[in-house]
Design a protein around this motif. Structure first.
Motif, PDB file in Angstrom:
ATOM      1  N   LEU A  55      25.997  28.912  21.256  1.00  0.00           N
ATOM      2  CA  LEU A  55      26.932  28.980  22.377  1.00  0.00           C
ATOM      3  C   LEU A  55      26.436  29.892  23.488  1.00  0.00           C
ATOM      4  O   LEU A  55      26.928  29.836  24.609  1.00  0.00           O
ATOM      5  N   THR A  56      25.462  30.755  23.175  1.00  0.00           N
ATOM      6  CA  THR A  56      24.896  31.614  24.213  1.00  0.00           C
ATOM      7  C   THR A  56      23.868  30.875  25.050  1.00  0.00           C
ATOM      8  O   THR A  56      23.406  31.375  26.064  1.00  0.00           O
ATOM      9  N   MET A  57      23.512  29.677  24.616  1.00  0.00           N
ATOM     10  CA  MET A  57      22.527  28.870  25.322  1.00  0.00           C
ATOM     11  C   MET A  57      23.236  27.883  26.232  1.00  0.00           C
ATOM     12  O   MET A  57      24.289  27.349  25.905  1.00  0.00           O
ATOM     13  N   ALA A  58      22.697  27.647  27.420  1.00  0.00           N
ATOM     14  CA  ALA A  58      23.312  26.706  28.365  1.00  0.00           C
ATOM     15  C   ALA A  58      23.220  25.286  27.825  1.00  0.00           C
ATOM     16  O   ALA A  58      22.181  24.884  27.304  1.00  0.00           O
ATOM     17  N   PRO A  59      24.304  24.509  27.943  1.00  0.00           N
ATOM     18  CA  PRO A  59      24.242  23.111  27.518  1.00  0.00           C
ATOM     19  C   PRO A  59      23.151  22.366  28.272  1.00  0.00           C
ATOM     20  O   PRO A  59      22.879  22.660  29.433  1.00  0.00           O
ATOM     21  N   ARG A  60      22.538  21.430  27.616  1.00  0.00           N
ATOM     22  CA  ARG A  60      21.488  20.642  28.232  1.00  0.00           C
ATOM     23  C   ARG A  60      22.096  19.361  28.810  1.00  0.00           C
ATOM     24  O   ARG A  60      22.663  18.561  28.073  1.00  0.00           O
ATOM     25  N   PRO A  61      22.000  19.135  30.119  1.00  0.00           N
ATOM     26  CA  PRO A  61      22.631  17.968  30.733  1.00  0.00           C
ATOM     27  C   PRO A  61      22.263  16.657  30.058  1.00  0.00           C
ATOM     28  O   PRO A  61      23.111  15.811  29.844  1.00  0.00           O
ATOM     29  N   GLU A  86      35.351  14.031  17.418  1.00  0.00           N
ATOM     30  CA  GLU A  86      36.192  14.891  16.599  1.00  0.00           C
ATOM     31  C   GLU A  86      35.511  15.196  15.272  1.00  0.00           C
ATOM     32  O   GLU A  86      35.484  16.354  14.813  1.00  0.00           O
ATOM     33  N   VAL A  87      34.952  14.173  14.653  1.00  0.00           N
ATOM     34  CA  VAL A  87      34.237  14.365  13.391  1.00  0.00           C
ATOM     35  C   VAL A  87      33.026  15.264  13.606  1.00  0.00           C
ATOM     36  O   VAL A  87      32.760  16.182  12.819  1.00  0.00           O
ATOM     37  N   LEU A  88      32.280  15.022  14.679  1.00  0.00           N
ATOM     38  CA  LEU A  88      31.087  15.818  14.965  1.00  0.00           C
ATOM     39  C   LEU A  88      31.432  17.288  15.156  1.00  0.00           C
ATOM     40  O   LEU A  88      30.692  18.172  14.707  1.00  0.00           O
ATOM     41  N   ALA A  89      32.556  17.566  15.807  1.00  0.00           N
ATOM     42  CA  ALA A  89      32.965  18.960  16.001  1.00  0.00           C
ATOM     43  C   ALA A  89      33.161  19.659  14.661  1.00  0.00           C
ATOM     44  O   ALA A  89      32.792  20.821  14.488  1.00  0.00           O
ATOM     45  N   HIS A  90      33.729  18.945  13.689  1.00  0.00           N
ATOM     46  CA  HIS A  90      33.920  19.528  12.365  1.00  0.00           C
ATOM     47  C   HIS A  90      32.594  19.652  11.620  1.00  0.00           C
ATOM     48  O   HIS A  90      32.379  20.620  10.881  1.00  0.00           O
ATOM     49  N   VAL A  91      31.715  18.682  11.797  1.00  0.00           N
ATOM     50  CA  VAL A  91      30.382  18.769  11.192  1.00  0.00           C
ATOM     51  C   VAL A  91      29.681  20.032  11.682  1.00  0.00           C
ATOM     52  O   VAL A  91      29.015  20.736  10.914  1.00  0.00           O
ATOM     53  N   ALA A  92      29.852  20.339  12.968  1.00  0.00           N
ATOM     54  CA  ALA A  92      29.191  21.507  13.553  1.00  0.00           C
ATOM     55  C   ALA A  92      29.700  22.817  12.977  1.00  0.00           C
ATOM     56  O   ALA A  92      29.030  23.840  13.064  1.00  0.00           O
ATOM     57  N   ARG A  93      30.879  22.796  12.365  1.00  0.00           N
ATOM     58  CA  ARG A  93      31.389  24.001  11.712  1.00  0.00           C
ATOM     59  C   ARG A  93      30.884  24.126  10.283  1.00  0.00           C
ATOM     60  O   ARG A  93      31.203  25.077   9.585  1.00  0.00           O
ATOM     61  N   GLY A  94      30.143  23.109   9.809  1.00  0.00           N
ATOM     62  CA  GLY A  94      29.600  23.162   8.461  1.00  0.00           C
ATOM     63  C   GLY A  94      30.527  22.598   7.407  1.00  0.00           C
ATOM     64  O   GLY A  94      30.308  22.809   6.212  1.00  0.00           O
ATOM     65  N   LEU A  95      31.572  21.871   7.829  1.00  0.00           N
ATOM     66  CA  LEU A  95      32.512  21.311   6.853  1.00  0.00           C
ATOM     67  C   LEU A  95      31.904  20.104   6.140  1.00  0.00           C
ATOM     68  O   LEU A  95      31.138  19.344   6.722  1.00  0.00           O
ATOM     69  N   GLU A 118      24.804  22.646  21.405  1.00  0.00           N
ATOM     70  CA  GLU A 118      24.020  22.735  22.637  1.00  0.00           C
ATOM     71  C   GLU A 118      24.694  22.028  23.809  1.00  0.00           C
ATOM     72  O   GLU A 118      24.517  22.408  24.960  1.00  0.00           O
ATOM     73  N   THR A 119      25.458  21.000  23.522  1.00  0.00           N
ATOM     74  CA  THR A 119      26.117  20.243  24.589  1.00  0.00           C
ATOM     75  C   THR A 119      27.469  20.801  24.966  1.00  0.00           C
ATOM     76  O   THR A 119      28.087  20.361  25.927  1.00  0.00           O
ATOM     77  N   GLY A 120      27.952  21.773  24.207  1.00  0.00           N
ATOM     78  CA  GLY A 120      29.247  22.358  24.516  1.00  0.00           C
ATOM     79  C   GLY A 120      30.415  21.644  23.870  1.00  0.00           C
ATOM     80  O   GLY A 120      31.572  21.979  24.144  1.00  0.00           O
ATOM     81  N   LEU A 121      30.162  20.656  23.006  1.00  0.00           N
ATOM     82  CA  LEU A 121      31.256  19.985  22.302  1.00  0.00           C
ATOM     83  C   LEU A 121      32.026  20.983  21.463  1.00  0.00           C
ATOM     84  O   LEU A 121      33.247  20.925  21.361  1.00  0.00           O
ATOM     85  N   GLY A 151      39.466  24.447  22.884  1.00  0.00           N
ATOM     86  CA  GLY A 151      40.608  23.937  22.135  1.00  0.00           C
ATOM     87  C   GLY A 151      40.336  24.013  20.654  1.00  0.00           C
ATOM     88  O   GLY A 151      39.401  24.651  20.189  1.00  0.00           O
ATOM     89  N   SER A 152      41.160  23.322  19.863  1.00  0.00           N
ATOM     90  CA  SER A 152      41.061  23.438  18.409  1.00  0.00           C
ATOM     91  C   SER A 152      39.737  22.952  17.888  1.00  0.00           C
ATOM     92  O   SER A 152      39.230  23.440  16.879  1.00  0.00           O
ATOM     93  N   ASP A 153      39.110  21.975  18.567  1.00  0.00           N
ATOM     94  CA  ASP A 153      37.822  21.473  18.088  1.00  0.00           C
ATOM     95  C   ASP A 153      36.709  22.466  18.343  1.00  0.00           C
ATOM     96  O   ASP A 153      35.611  22.335  17.801  1.00  0.00           O
ATOM     97  N   GLY A 154      36.937  23.437  19.220  1.00  0.00           N
ATOM     98  CA  GLY A 154      35.855  24.345  19.546  1.00  0.00           C
ATOM     99  C   GLY A 154      36.030  25.734  18.991  1.00  0.00           C
ATOM    100  O   GLY A 154      35.217  26.600  19.256  1.00  0.00           O
TER     101      GLY A 154
END
Length: 234
Positions: free
Chosen positions: A148-154, A169-178, A219-222, A228-231
């Motif tokens: 999150l400290t890195m700028a998203p890549r366009p 939505e699923v990807l956001a949860h994957v990113a949390r390691g669930l 990296e994309t900021g998703l 919100g709750s996904d982030g």
């Protein structure tokens, strides 16, 4: 130092590369004690690890991130280039650093802290050998925080446009390691349905596995602060 031992039957075969003799012996003992797992080679350096991987073609390679002659990052890249059928798990006692992120981008299937419990190490090998990928839960939050400290890549942000709202939505949860089961419980979906979504996400993003997909999400900021709750960093 390196050593080779014969495989037994149809077990999942592994090599372990770690320059600290006691740590390597402990990891090997944990793995060899598990039914259907067999360590077929040991190495104390990156170059030896690559040579073992090429000659033995193990199912899984556990690599220390910092080794003499060739570090775990370079060894990961070479093993995956020369033996694409081998899955790599990075072992580290340093938490998250640039080496670990580099190993993930090089295609490592996941990483573990060296002080992980024996059960966690065994589970990681089973998960990775089955074709999935793994982030140590103890490190997932820090992984997200770092990214999150890195700028998203366009270019990567545009890439998320291929995903449906549910897939994001699923990807956001994957990113949390669930796990698939945990994601399903949160979204009211069966684990098999989540597994299908994850497979589609990986294919659409053109990444290697769910670890790489998690990196894209961050990296994309998703997944991010104020998203919100996904982030939320949970």
């Amino acid at each position: 130092m390196s050593g080779v031992r014969p495989a037994r039957g149809t077990e999942t075969t592994l090599i372990v590369a770690e320059d600290e003799t006691m740590v390597r012996a402990a990891v090997v003992a944990v793995l060899d004690a598990e039914e259907n797992l067999r360590v077929v080679g040991e190495a104390a350096g990156g170059e030896a690890a690559v040579e073992l991987a090429v000659s033995l073609r193990p199912d899984v390679a556990l690599l220390d991130i910092r080794m003499p002659c060739l570090d775990g990052l370079a060894a990961t890249a070479r093993i995956l280039a020369e033996v694409p059928g081998t899955r790599v798990i990075v072992l580290t006692s340093f938490g998250l650093d640039d080496y670990v992120f580099g190993a993930l981008r090089a295609g490592a299937a996941g990483f573990l802290l060296k002080d992980s419990t024996p059960e966690r190490i065994i589970d990681a090998v089973h998960v990775v050998s089955a074709g999935d990928a793994l982030l140590d839960p103890a490190l997932t939050r820090r992984l997200i925080g770092h990214l999150l400290t890195m700028a998203p890549r366009p270019a990567r942000t545009e890439e998320l446009g291929v995903l449906t709202p549910r897939e994001r939505e699923v990807l956001a949860h994957v990113a949390r390691g669930l796990s698939n089961g945990e994601i399903g419980a949160r979204l009211g979906l069966s684990p098999s349905t989540v597994k299908g979504h994850v497979a589609t996400i990986i294919a659409k993003l053109g990444v290697r596995d769910r670890v790489q997909a998690a990196v894209v999400a961050c990296e994309t900021g998703l997944v991010g602060r104020g998203a919100g709750s996904d982030g939320e960093l949970t």
